[in-house]
Design a protein around this motif. Sequence first.
Motif, PDB file in Angstrom:
ATOM      1  N   UNK A   1       0.293  -9.699  -6.599  1.00 40.35           N
ATOM      2  CA  UNK A   1       0.011  -8.463  -6.784  1.00 40.35           C
ATOM      3  C   UNK A   1       1.141  -7.972  -7.928  1.00 40.35           C
ATOM      4  N   UNK A   2       0.665  -7.005  -8.727  1.00 34.98           N
ATOM      5  CA  UNK A   2       1.453  -6.479  -9.733  1.00 34.98           C
ATOM      6  C   UNK A   2       2.468  -5.540  -9.395  1.00 34.98           C
ATOM      7  N   UNK A   3       2.214  -4.781  -8.335  1.00 37.09           N
ATOM      8  CA  UNK A   3       2.949  -3.617  -7.747  1.00 37.09           C
ATOM      9  C   UNK A   3       2.842  -3.488  -6.286  1.00 37.09           C
ATOM     10  N   UNK A   4       3.543  -3.222  -5.487  1.00 42.14           N
ATOM     11  CA  UNK A   4       3.468  -3.148  -3.953  1.00 42.14           C
ATOM     12  C   UNK A   4       2.568  -1.897  -3.679  1.00 42.14           C
ATOM     13  N   UNK A   5       2.291  -1.050  -4.866  1.00 38.88           N
ATOM     14  CA  UNK A   5       1.329   0.081  -4.669  1.00 38.88           C
ATOM     15  C   UNK A   5      -0.112  -0.472  -4.627  1.00 38.88           C
ATOM     16  N   UNK A   6      -0.192  -1.534  -5.037  1.00 35.87           N
ATOM     17  CA  UNK A   6      -1.690  -2.206  -5.167  1.00 35.87           C
ATOM     18  C   UNK A   6      -1.956  -3.149  -3.964  1.00 35.87           C
ATOM     19  N   UNK A   7      -1.012  -2.994  -2.986  1.00 38.13           N
ATOM     20  CA  UNK A   7      -1.283  -3.697  -1.448  1.00 38.13           C
ATOM     21  C   UNK A   7      -2.416  -2.714  -0.851  1.00 38.13           C
ATOM     22  N   UNK A   8      -3.009  -3.292   0.038  1.00 41.08           N
ATOM     23  CA  UNK A   8      -3.828  -2.818   1.053  1.00 41.08           C
ATOM     24  C   UNK A   8      -3.030  -2.097   2.020  1.00 41.08           C
ATOM     25  N   UNK A   9      -3.561  -0.877   2.873  1.00 41.18           N
ATOM     26  CA  UNK A   9      -2.307  -0.314   3.685  1.00 41.18           C
ATOM     27  C   UNK A   9      -1.755  -1.143   4.821  1.00 41.18           C
ATOM     28  N   UNK A  10      -2.658  -2.100   5.345  1.00 39.86           N
ATOM     29  CA  UNK A  10      -1.775  -2.946   6.343  1.00 39.86           C
ATOM     30  C   UNK A  10      -0.671  -4.100   5.550  1.00 39.86           C
ATOM     31  N   UNK A  11      -1.117  -4.420   4.490  1.00 36.71           N
ATOM     32  CA  UNK A  11      -0.231  -5.281   3.810  1.00 36.71           C
ATOM     33  C   UNK A  11       1.045  -4.711   3.390  1.00 36.71           C
TER      34      UNK A  11
ATOM     35  N   UNK B   1       3.339  -4.110   6.098  1.00 38.45           N
ATOM     36  CA  UNK B   1       4.077  -5.267   6.304  1.00 38.45           C
ATOM     37  C   UNK B   1       5.356  -5.474   5.037  1.00 38.45           C
ATOM     38  N   UNK B   2       4.861  -5.079   3.821  1.00 43.62           N
ATOM     39  CA  UNK B   2       5.789  -5.299   2.822  1.00 43.62           C
ATOM     40  C   UNK B   2       6.944  -4.454   2.890  1.00 43.62           C
ATOM     41  N   UNK B   3       6.487  -3.359   3.328  1.00 47.36           N
ATOM     42  CA  UNK B   3       7.845  -2.147   3.380  1.00 47.36           C
ATOM     43  C   UNK B   3       8.863  -2.675   4.668  1.00 47.36           C
ATOM     44  N   UNK B   4       8.184  -3.117   5.802  1.00 39.70           N
ATOM     45  CA  UNK B   4       8.957  -3.540   6.684  1.00 39.70           C
ATOM     46  C   UNK B   4       9.783  -4.579   6.463  1.00 39.70           C
ATOM     47  N   UNK B   5       9.302  -5.728   5.981  1.00 41.15           N
ATOM     48  CA  UNK B   5       9.831  -6.656   5.605  1.00 41.15           C
ATOM     49  C   UNK B   5      11.045  -6.649   4.286  1.00 41.15           C
ATOM     50  N   UNK B   6      10.555  -5.519   3.379  1.00 38.80           N
ATOM     51  CA  UNK B   6      11.813  -5.252   2.313  1.00 38.80           C
ATOM     52  C   UNK B   6      12.923  -4.498   3.166  1.00 38.80           C
ATOM     53  N   UNK B   7      12.464  -3.532   3.955  1.00 39.83           N
ATOM     54  CA  UNK B   7      13.429  -2.716   4.628  1.00 39.83           C
ATOM     55  C   UNK B   7      14.505  -3.604   5.445  1.00 39.83           C
ATOM     56  N   UNK B   8      14.109  -4.886   6.153  1.00 40.22           N
ATOM     57  CA  UNK B   8      14.645  -5.658   6.807  1.00 40.22           C
ATOM     58  C   UNK B   8      15.736  -6.304   5.633  1.00 40.22           C
ATOM     59  N   UNK B   9      15.135  -6.806   4.568  1.00 42.03           N
ATOM     60  CA  UNK B   9      16.091  -7.461   3.634  1.00 42.03           C
ATOM     61  C   UNK B   9      16.918  -6.347   3.110  1.00 42.03           C
ATOM     62  N   UNK B  10      16.837  -5.285   2.622  1.00 40.77           N
ATOM     63  CA  UNK B  10      17.699  -4.261   2.272  1.00 40.77           C
ATOM     64  C   UNK B  10      18.830  -4.146   3.449  1.00 40.77           C
TER      65      UNK B  10
ATOM     66  N   UNK C   1      11.352  -9.419  -4.288  1.00 33.72           N
ATOM     67  CA  UNK C   1      10.239  -8.537  -4.139  1.00 33.72           C
ATOM     68  C   UNK C   1       9.070  -8.845  -4.267  1.00 33.72           C
ATOM     69  N   UNK C   2       8.926  -9.667  -5.495  1.00 31.42           N
ATOM     70  CA  UNK C   2       7.525 -10.394  -5.749  1.00 31.42           C
ATOM     71  C   UNK C   2       7.102 -11.176  -4.877  1.00 31.42           C
ATOM     72  N   UNK C   3       8.074 -11.949  -4.269  1.00 35.25           N
ATOM     73  CA  UNK C   3       7.791 -13.248  -3.093  1.00 35.25           C
ATOM     74  C   UNK C   3       7.138 -12.687  -1.874  1.00 35.25           C
ATOM     75  N   UNK C   4       8.004 -11.490  -1.720  1.00 35.68           N
ATOM     76  CA  UNK C   4       7.946 -10.547  -0.337  1.00 35.68           C
ATOM     77  C   UNK C   4       6.180 -10.289  -0.471  1.00 35.68           C
ATOM     78  N   UNK C   5       5.736  -9.736  -1.668  1.00 36.32           N
ATOM     79  CA  UNK C   5       4.436  -9.065  -2.055  1.00 36.32           C
ATOM     80  C   UNK C   5       3.465 -10.093  -1.719  1.00 36.32           C
ATOM     81  N   UNK C   6       3.841 -11.473  -2.320  1.00 39.39           N
ATOM     82  CA  UNK C   6       2.716 -12.351  -2.106  1.00 39.39           C
ATOM     83  C   UNK C   6       2.880 -13.042  -0.643  1.00 39.39           C
ATOM     84  N   UNK C   7       3.789 -12.910   0.042  1.00 36.75           N
ATOM     85  CA  UNK C   7       3.822 -13.493   1.360  1.00 36.75           C
ATOM     86  C   UNK C   7       3.022 -12.372   2.206  1.00 36.75           C
ATOM     87  N   UNK C   8       2.997 -11.163   1.841  1.00 35.26           N
ATOM     88  CA  UNK C   8       2.070  -9.976   2.706  1.00 35.26           C
ATOM     89  C   UNK C   8       0.974 -10.236   2.286  1.00 35.26           C
TER      90      UNK C   8
END
Length: 148
Positions: free
Chosen positions: A65-75, A78-87, A53-60
């Motif tokens: 980023x310390x937590x996905x909630x720290x991502x800007x809205x576009x990132x 993208x993070x939630x979409x990629x993580x959803x595909x992974x899940x 999950x941390x690597x996906x966050x960095x990719x986005x």
Amino acid sequence: MKATQNPPTTASATPADLLRMAALYLRRHGWTQGSYYDIYEPADYPTPPACAAGAIGIACAGHRVEHFSHLDPDALADYLAALGVFVDYLDATAPVFFIDEDGYLLDEHTSPYSWNDDPARSAEQVITALEAAADEWDSLRTAGGETR
């Protein structure tokens, strides 16, 4: 801009692209369990070993980023979409079900966090799963990104 210059183009990354970037990040910088990033690296270290999950966050985000909630809205989208595909991939290939003491199903989806943190998990398994999830996403889409 001069008439002879080409305008910049922005191509958005697909979930498959982000999963492959996350796998490449893990290959280059290392993998960890128990937290997004290796807890022994200082917080300002730009490329620490990461969990899936941390690597996906960095990719986005393009940075740590310390937590996905720290991502800007576009990132974050993208993070939630990629993580959803992974899940979805993990649900189909490595389902983990949590049952309470009364026999009731608590969670019907595989958590990428607990899957990553399984003591029997290896870095190569995580990298392979990220790449396989990306391949599966691509196999279900046309060149334009539409579902087949």
